[in-house]
Design a protein around this motif. Sequence first.
Motif: not given
Length: 265
Positions: A211-223
Amino acid sequence: MTDLDARRLRDAYDAQIRPEIPDPLPAGVTVDSDGPLTRVLGLDQRGFITYRTLDGLAGPALDALIARQVEFFRARGEGAEWKLNGHDEPADLGDRLRAAGFVPEEQETVVVGPVAALAAAVPVLPEGVRLREVTAMADLERVAAMEEAVWNSDRSHLVTGLAREIEADPQSITVVVAEAGDEAISAGWVRYQRGTGFATLWGGSTLPQWRRRGVYRALVAYRARLAEQRGKALVQVDCSPESRPILERLGLVAVTTTTPYVYTP
């Protein structure tokens, strides 16, 4: 974003997303109705009660409607989730659900916004992490195992539920896994709401150490990019307090809340 803009986004959510009915229906899933309510059966580990509006029902008439749902699911020996939005009327609906035996779970915030803002984001993944679209049962099982590690509870229903949605229409949903080597560290899926301008984002659970390493943001942008490619203009998410600030920084707007009220026979 003005209050009027937020209201317009909420109106679009009400008109296009609600009631939340799978389309097409996966194998084994049935839908029926009771007055303004729609019941979705066989999709998850419990039934799902959804609606756009209760058509002004209040008082004893509303209590009778709620009591019929309790009796219906009690007779089936099955739990049920009544999805209550914060702007639903009447204002005492939550109190009436609790009085009938429904128990509220954790509240989330419904955020809505333009797909383009999310799709334009260019987050940087941690070194060694990649995103991959998956459909195979083995990958769905890895997603469920990751979710179980995060939440310390059974998530096996995700495997069968997602698999049936993919089988019903592979173009209606995309499951994306974030992987570090052979380990699934996060996952999310996007549903492209047929006949609407919306895509909806789900999942997003991430192992604590990632967490807090940009993984969630990347998943959001990809989708979001996947949704944009399919001509969707708006995206909607039921988000936790942890993910809400991230989504708001990416341009989404809080339009209401949502609380699952759960009945267990």
